[in-house]
Design a protein around this motif. Structure first.
Motif, short mmCIF file in Angstrom:
data_model
loop_
_atom_site.label_atom_id
_atom_site.label_comp_id
_atom_site.label_asym_id
_atom_site.label_seq_id
_atom_site.Cartn_x
_atom_site.Cartn_y
_atom_site.Cartn_z
N ILE A 66 -10.19 -14.20 28.61
CA ILE A 66 -11.06 -13.02 28.52
C ILE A 66 -12.28 -13.19 29.42
N HIS A 67 -12.86 -14.40 29.40
CA HIS A 67 -14.04 -14.65 30.23
C HIS A 67 -13.70 -14.51 31.72
N LEU A 68 -12.54 -15.01 32.13
CA LEU A 68 -12.17 -14.91 33.54
C LEU A 68 -11.82 -13.47 33.95
N VAL A 69 -11.22 -12.69 33.06
CA VAL A 69 -10.94 -11.28 33.37
C VAL A 69 -12.26 -10.54 33.58
N ARG A 70 -13.25 -10.87 32.76
CA ARG A 70 -14.53 -10.18 32.84
C ARG A 70 -15.48 -10.76 33.89
N HIS A 71 -15.17 -11.96 34.38
CA HIS A 71 -16.01 -12.63 35.39
C HIS A 71 -15.12 -13.23 36.48
N PRO A 72 -14.43 -12.41 37.25
CA PRO A 72 -13.52 -12.95 38.28
C PRO A 72 -14.24 -13.72 39.38
N GLU A 73 -15.53 -13.55 39.48
CA GLU A 73 -16.28 -14.28 40.50
C GLU A 73 -16.25 -15.79 40.26
N ILE A 74 -16.01 -16.22 39.04
CA ILE A 74 -15.94 -17.66 38.75
C ILE A 74 -14.81 -18.31 39.54
N LEU A 75 -13.61 -17.75 39.45
CA LEU A 75 -12.48 -18.32 40.18
C LEU A 75 -12.63 -18.19 41.68
N THR A 76 -13.07 -17.04 42.15
CA THR A 76 -13.19 -16.88 43.60
C THR A 76 -14.29 -17.78 44.17
N ASN A 77 -15.34 -18.04 43.40
CA ASN A 77 -16.36 -18.98 43.87
C ASN A 77 -15.80 -20.39 43.98
N ILE A 78 -14.93 -20.77 43.06
CA ILE A 78 -14.27 -22.08 43.13
C ILE A 78 -13.37 -22.12 44.36
N TRP A 79 -12.57 -21.06 44.56
CA TRP A 79 -11.69 -21.01 45.74
C TRP A 79 -12.49 -21.06 47.03
N GLU A 80 -13.64 -20.40 47.04
CA GLU A 80 -14.49 -20.41 48.23
C GLU A 80 -14.99 -21.82 48.53
N LEU A 81 -15.43 -22.52 47.48
CA LEU A 81 -15.87 -23.90 47.67
C LEU A 81 -14.75 -24.80 48.16
N MET A 82 -13.52 -24.50 47.75
CA MET A 82 -12.35 -25.27 48.20
C MET A 82 -11.93 -24.90 49.61
N GLY A 83 -12.47 -23.79 50.14
CA GLY A 83 -12.13 -23.34 51.48
C GLY A 83 -10.80 -22.61 51.57
N VAL A 84 -10.31 -22.07 50.45
CA VAL A 84 -9.00 -21.41 50.45
C VAL A 84 -9.09 -19.89 50.45
N THR A 85 -10.29 -19.33 50.47
CA THR A 85 -10.43 -17.87 50.51
C THR A 85 -11.70 -17.47 51.24
N GLN A 86 -11.65 -16.28 51.82
CA GLN A 86 -12.85 -15.68 52.40
C GLN A 86 -13.39 -14.59 51.47
#
Length: 176
Positions: A66-86
């Motif tokens: 539920i937290h991730l559905v309501r705060h998708p920026e958490i996962l994308t910020n992790i992916w950004e730090l990993m260098g796997v997304t723009q």
């Protein structure tokens, strides 16, 4: 109720609701603000494309999901730090985020209704890129229905419905 609608439509052969009709009926209209109702109705009344994604099931704790559905920026910020997304997502208000794919698409996403089992989002966005060289704008409704099971391991089962409305008639052909 659905059975009342079916009986009313045909006394001999019950009518099944289409996926699009089911999705529309899953929206809790009586619990939405007037502004949200207006936004959703404008997309539903002039939908370019409707799509129901396949049901997905995966292991995840209900509160984390539920937290991730309501705060998708958490996962994308992790992916950004990993260098796997723009992809960039920025929280702009308690229930709104701004999304930019780093190239062609810009979107705002607003949670207009949310419970543990139902999330309804309204989106507005634009695209300008190689496929469509002019700016194309549109809106979407995303409905996520979720169920949880903790019998063996915490499990989430969810399904997503999308109503998409594209403004430019020529671009509508590309989307369809």
């Amino acid at each position: 109720s659905t059975s009342a609608l079916q009986a009313q439509d045909s006394p001999h052969k019950p009518q099944q609701l289409t996926a699009q009709e089911q999705a529309k009926h899953s929206i809790p209209w009586d619990k939405l603000t007037d502004t949200a109702k207006t936004k959703l109705r404008s997309v539903i009344s002039d939908t370019t494309v409707f799509h129901r994604l396949k049901t997905q099931q995966f292991n995840c704790d209900e509160s984390v999901y539920i937290h991730l559905v309501r705060h998708p920026e958490i996962l994308t910020n992790i992916w950004e730090l990993m260098g796997v997304t723009q992809l960039r997502i920025e929280r702009t208000a308690p229930f709104s985020i701004s999304i930019h794919d780093g190239q062609y698409t810009k979107t705002t996403l607003e949670l207009v209704y949310g419970t543990s089992n139902l999330h309804v989002f309204h989106c507005e966005g634009s695209y300008k890129g190689m496929i469509i060289p002019t700016v194309s704008t549109g809106r979407a409704i995303i409905i996520i229905r979720s169920k949880y099971d903790n019998a063996e391991a915490p499990t989430v089962k969810h399904q997503m419905d999308i109503f998409l409305q594209i403004d430019n008639a020529a671009n509508q052909l590309l989307v369809k």
